[in-house]
Design a protein around this motif. Structure first.
Motif, PDB file in Angstrom:
ATOM      1  N   LYS A 122       7.149  18.289  66.509  1.00 51.34           N
ATOM      2  CA  LYS A 122       6.164  18.812  67.453  1.00 51.34           C
ATOM      3  C   LYS A 122       6.714  20.066  68.104  1.00 51.34           C
ATOM      4  O   LYS A 122       7.817  20.039  68.655  1.00 51.34           O
ATOM      5  N   ALA A 157       7.961  10.599  72.566  1.00 55.86           N
ATOM      6  CA  ALA A 157       7.674  11.243  71.288  1.00 55.86           C
ATOM      7  C   ALA A 157       6.913  10.296  70.363  1.00 55.86           C
ATOM      8  O   ALA A 157       5.930  10.682  69.710  1.00 55.86           O
ATOM      9  N   LEU A 158       7.359   9.035  70.312  1.00 60.08           N
ATOM     10  CA  LEU A 158       6.697   8.054  69.458  1.00 60.08           C
ATOM     11  C   LEU A 158       5.293   7.743  69.973  1.00 60.08           C
ATOM     12  O   LEU A 158       4.332   7.628  69.191  1.00 60.08           O
ATOM     13  N   ALA A 193      10.894  15.913  70.942  1.00 59.80           N
ATOM     14  CA  ALA A 193       9.609  16.222  70.326  1.00 59.80           C
ATOM     15  C   ALA A 193       9.793  17.195  69.162  1.00 59.80           C
ATOM     16  O   ALA A 193       9.211  17.018  68.083  1.00 59.80           O
ATOM     17  N   ASN A 215      11.034  15.720  66.079  1.00 54.67           N
ATOM     18  CA  ASN A 215      10.013  14.946  65.386  1.00 54.67           C
ATOM     19  C   ASN A 215       8.815  15.781  64.963  1.00 54.67           C
ATOM     20  O   ASN A 215       7.713  15.260  64.768  1.00 54.67           O
ATOM     21  N   GLU A 237       3.240   9.673  71.604  1.00 51.33           N
ATOM     22  CA  GLU A 237       2.318  10.755  71.269  1.00 51.33           C
ATOM     23  C   GLU A 237       2.028  10.805  69.768  1.00 51.33           C
ATOM     24  O   GLU A 237       0.905  11.102  69.352  1.00 51.33           O
ATOM     25  N   LYS A 238       3.029  10.472  68.945  1.00 45.33           N
ATOM     26  CA  LYS A 238       2.845  10.486  67.496  1.00 45.33           C
ATOM     27  C   LYS A 238       1.822   9.441  67.047  1.00 45.33           C
ATOM     28  O   LYS A 238       1.077   9.647  66.078  1.00 45.33           O
TER      29      LYS A 238
END
Length: 302
Positions: A301, A197-198, A296, A299, A200-201
């Motif tokens: 998404k 997740a991080l 995700a 966060n 992709e962020k």
């Protein structure tokens, strides 16, 4: 191998819990020549498959108990184990061995062992590691809690479906070790999901992330099956449910509470799965690698 003049392949085996892991395990037991009795709770397909391999279907659990010398249980948790043991009891003769391959609460395991000992029945815990693929291949890992005498009786049967068998200690120790094992693997899962997740962020594509980790020191078999879902879209690559993961981490937390051990990391991993459970991840086909979807979502998404 001979035990009191009887070939080990003549030992009458019972099996309860023909789910993702149990069907492959049972197929290996009957495939290696052991007379096998099975019992279906809901799903007929595994029963029909095992009958085609020469297993016999028991009329009920008491009947399975009467016709088995060693009985394997591969269920979803301690409540189910307690229910099945209660139903088996009327048919159990002295000298029967029950082997719990579920991931269970060690406190319940020890209590069941005491209750069955009063009936002359032995109890062992032999939980598993790896996936349904290895169950069918006969290469599971198994950690056993049992007396040396009981371990000697059940080890040849376990060897039909396990490639690695470790006698951890007495009754309950197999389940304690299994909870520790699952804490590590499910902790990995929570870390992987959050790292993805991080990644992709901050603009690093998952393929680039994987190209660094894969083949390096942080790579492992668990990572590869986890990423087969997250990266390749194979949602069947690691069929261990989120609900079972959450249950195992709750058992671990209970064990730690009894031992008065601080569990910062285990509690964090449990909470990752608790979030998934609270947001629809409690289905029969919601598997551990799908934790990436819920992390995700947490966060922002979709």
């Amino acid at each position: 191998m001979q035990t009191q003049g009887i070939s080990m392949s003549e030992t009458r085996v019972g099996f309860v819990g023909l789910g993702l892991m149990g069907q492959g395990m049972a197929a290996n037991i009957v495939g290696k020549g052991y007379p096998l009795s099975v019992y279906a709770h809901r799903n007929r397909a595994p029963i029909e498959d095992l009958i085609s391999r020469s297993a016999v279907e028991a009329a009920d659990l008491a009947d399975l108990g009467r016709n088995s010398e060693v009985i394997f249980l591969c269920l979803s948790g301690s409540p189910q184990v307690e229910e099945v043991v209660a139903a088996l009891k009327p048919g159990l003769a002295r000298g029967t061995v029950l082997v719990d391959c579920s991931t269970s609460d060690p406190v319940v395991t020890e209590r069941l062992a005491r209750e069955l000992a009063a009936q002359g029945v032995d109890f062992a815990d032999a939980p598993l590691s790896r996936t349904p693929k290895e169950a069918w291949a006969g290469t599971l890992d198994c950690m056993v809690g049992a007396t040396p005498e009981v371990f000697a009786r059940i080890q040849p049967i376990i060897a039909t479906w396990a490639g690695k068998i470790v006698h951890i200690g007495g009754v309950g120790d197999g389940h304690r070790m299994k909870l520790l094992n699952n804490f590590i693997s499910l902790g990995y899962a929570a870390i992987y999901a959050e790292a993805i997740a991080l990644s992709e962020k901050v603009g690093i594509p998952i393929a680039s992330f994987d190209s660094v980790i894969r083949g390096g020191r942080m790579d492992c078999g668990f990572y590869q099956t986890f990423m087969a879902s997250a990266l390749e879209g194979n949602r069947e690559a690691h069929r261990f449910t989120i609900s079972n993961a959450y249950k195992d981490l709750r058992y671990l937390e209970s064990m730690a509470n009894d031992a008065k051990v601080v569990t910062n990391m285990a509690s964090a991993a449990k909470n990752a799965f608790a979030y998934a459970m609270a947001n629809g991840g409690d289905g029969a086909e919601d598997y551990v690698p799908h934790l990436t979807d819920f992390t995700a979502k947490l966060n922002g998404k979709s």
